[in-house]
Design an enzyme around this catalytic site. Structure first.
Site, PDB file in Angstrom:
ATOM      1  N   TYR A  71      39.856  52.901  36.440  1.00 14.26           N
ATOM      2  CA  TYR A  71      40.636  53.263  37.619  1.00 14.26           C
ATOM      3  C   TYR A  71      41.097  54.717  37.575  1.00 14.26           C
ATOM      4  CZ  TYR A  71      41.323  48.524  39.505  1.00 14.26           C
ATOM      5  OH  TYR A  71      41.169  47.292  40.082  1.00 14.26           O
ATOM      6  N   LYS A 113      33.953  43.809  26.305  1.00 12.12           N
ATOM      7  CA  LYS A 113      32.487  43.741  26.386  1.00 12.12           C
ATOM      8  C   LYS A 113      31.953  44.545  25.196  1.00 12.12           C
ATOM      9  CE  LYS A 113      28.650  42.552  28.517  1.00 12.12           C
ATOM     10  NZ  LYS A 113      28.182  41.164  28.686  1.00 12.12           N
ATOM     11  N   ASP A 141      32.240  38.144  30.146  1.00 11.57           N
ATOM     12  CA  ASP A 141      31.407  37.203  30.922  1.00 11.57           C
ATOM     13  C   ASP A 141      31.679  35.761  30.484  1.00 11.57           C
ATOM     14  OD1 ASP A 141      30.253  37.955  28.505  1.00 11.57           O
ATOM     15  OD2 ASP A 141      28.211  38.112  29.272  1.00 11.57           O
ATOM     16  N   ASP A 171      41.778  42.874  36.603  1.00  9.42           N
ATOM     17  CA  ASP A 171      41.810  42.764  38.060  1.00  9.42           C
ATOM     18  C   ASP A 171      40.928  41.597  38.503  1.00  9.42           C
ATOM     19  OD1 ASP A 171      42.293  43.529  40.770  1.00  9.42           O
ATOM     20  OD2 ASP A 171      40.309  44.461  40.803  1.00  9.42           O
ATOM     21  N   ASP A 222      42.123  37.432  39.868  1.00 10.04           N
ATOM     22  CA  ASP A 222      41.751  36.764  41.126  1.00 10.04           C
ATOM     23  C   ASP A 222      41.053  35.444  40.831  1.00 10.04           C
ATOM     24  OD1 ASP A 222      42.651  39.030  42.593  1.00 10.04           O
ATOM     25  OD2 ASP A 222      41.080  38.719  44.089  1.00 10.04           O
TER      26      ASP A 222
HETATM   27  C1  IPM Z   1      45.585  44.365  42.422  1.00  7.50           C
HETATM   28  C2  IPM Z   1      44.851  45.043  43.543  1.00  7.50           C
HETATM   29  C3  IPM Z   1      44.841  46.541  43.280  1.00  7.50           C
HETATM   30  C4  IPM Z   1      44.090  46.768  41.985  1.00  7.50           C
HETATM   31  C5  IPM Z   1      44.274  47.401  44.420  1.00  7.50           C
HETATM   32  C6  IPM Z   1      44.966  47.161  45.723  1.00  7.50           C
HETATM   33  C7  IPM Z   1      44.308  48.869  44.060  1.00  7.50           C
HETATM   34  O1  IPM Z   1      43.571  44.530  43.691  1.00  7.50           O
HETATM   35  O2  IPM Z   1      46.759  44.693  42.198  1.00  7.50           O
HETATM   36  O3  IPM Z   1      45.009  43.502  41.765  1.00  7.50           O
HETATM   37  O4  IPM Z   1      42.856  46.823  41.973  1.00  7.50           O
HETATM   38  O5  IPM Z   1      44.749  46.905  40.950  1.00  7.50           O
HETATM   39 MN    MN Z   2      43.171  42.789  42.411  1.00  6.93          MN
END
Ligand code: IPM
Ligand code: MN
Length: 362
Positions: A142, A188, A220, A244, A248
């Site tokens: 990032y 990884k 993975d 990240d 999710d």
């Molecule tokens: C998160 C989001 C952020 C990230 C974005 C909005 C920059 O996806 O907080 O998980 O990738 O960190």
């Molecule tokens: Mn995210």
């Protein structure tokens, strides 16, 4: 009198809707404990860009650097999809994280039994799931330099130095000490030099924590195991981008991304935000789930203001909400009328104002 100053960055999409409910709950908790809370609203993201030409205006940054904690909603705006990275709403958040120095992002994922049916996974797979993802937040792909667009080529750089790995590893081991005693470090290392350094450094830090077990796992494999046998995990320690993605994925365990809170911690004020994004497709409809934002307020009390009892008051209220079957559209059962965002906020606020247990122990 105990006073707190909280900077509130509602942001884009559903950000303002969920943040409104989160601040109501925050206010209710403060009332019960007799604390005075000053909420300082500031702009971030696409909303900030439109108003000021910057996704993180100087006033917002200055306020965030000089407060007790920062509460954020969400950033992201589909109307800004074509714009250069620096002007994007996300850039405001990335700058904010970097300037606050919040290198450790805690993303707890618990399965509340009453909500297990909201997940597409089988209930027996979900039994007892309680994972804490510790995501490194201010390094890696990032932020690495060089980066940029060069005609038909584009570059991002994955780089970490040992000190960045050490400090976030300590956060993970400290957390594991007070929980299940297991850290799964995700990398990884079969391909990336950065991951080899990650693995060596985490192994070194582990020696400071003899009561915590350390397991190394490739990312993975982790992606698979996280949904195949999620109860095998306790603390998951990983770098920025892997964290990240895995967080999710882990949201599927809880039943909805809308349920997950996060805390980003460093030396100064912490940043507290739901894991979900701005969800432009449902923005303005009053149907977003505010629980992730409300639980972020609980994390704000626990980690930002060191008020664990206030955090528990909110967390117990959410347990109760789940047990009573109060659900927004994202987790509603077939044929049942879902609660709106503000109705959910009403229920939680009401429980917080009238709860007995948590305060009786105070
Ligand atoms: C998160 C989001 C952020 C990230 C974005 C909005 C920059 O996806 O907080 O998980 O990738 O960190
Ligand atoms: Mn995210």
């Amino acid at each position: 009198m105990t006073r707190y100053r909280i900077v509130v960055l509602a942001g884009d999409g559903i950000g303002p809707e969920v943040t409104e409910q989160a601040t109501r709950v925050l206010g209710a908790v403060a009332d019960r404990f007799g604390w005075q809370v000053e909420l300082v609203p500031q702009l971030i993201g696409g909303a900030a860009y439109r108003a000021t030409g910057s996704a993180l205006p100087p006033d917002a940054l200055a306020a965030a650097l000089d407060c007790d904690a920062v509460l954020m909603g969400a950033v992201g705006d589909p109307l800004m999809d074509g714009v250069p990275r620096e002007a994007r709403p996300e850039a405001g958040l990335l700058t904010l994280r970097k300037r606050l120095g919040v290198f450790a992002n805690l993303r707890p994922v618990r399965v509340r039994p009453a909500l297990a049916t909201a997940s597409p996974l089988r209930p027996e797979v979900l039994h007892g799931v309680d994972v804490l993802i510790v995501r490194e937040l201010t390094g890696g792909l990032y932020y690495g330099e060089p980066r940029g667009r060069y005609g038909n080529r584009a570059v991002n750089t994955l780089t970490y130095d040992a000190s960045e790995i050490e400090r976030v590893a300590r956060v993970a081991f400290e957390a594991a000490k007070g929980r299940g005693g297991l850290v799964t470090s995700v990398d990884k290392a079969n391909v990336l030099e950065v991951s080899q350094l990650w693995r060596e450094t985490v192994t070194k830090i582990a020696r400071e924590y003899p009561t915590v077990r350390l397991d190394h796992q490739l990312v993975d494999t982790t992606a698979m195991r996280l949904i195949a046998s999620p109860s095998a995990f306790d603390v998951v320690l990983t770098e920025n981008m892997f964290g990240d993605i895995l967080s999710d994925e882990a949201a599927v365990l809880a039943g909805s991304l809308g349920l997950l809170p996060s805390a980003s911690l460093g030396e100064g004020p912490g940043l507290f935000e739901p894991v979900h994004g701005s969800a432009p497709d449902i923005a303005g409809k009053g149907i977003a789930n505010p629980i992730g934002a409300i639980l972020s307020v609980a994390m704000l009390f626990r980690f930002g203001l060191k008020q664990a009892q206030a955090a528990e008051l909110i967390e117990h209220a959410i347990d109760e909400i789940a047990d009573r079957g109060c659900r927004t559209a994202d987790i509603a059962r077939h044929g049942e009328r879902p609660l709106s965002t503000s109705e959910m906020g009403d229920r939680v606020t009401d429980l917080v104002l009238h709860a007995q247990g948590a305060l009786a122990r105070h």
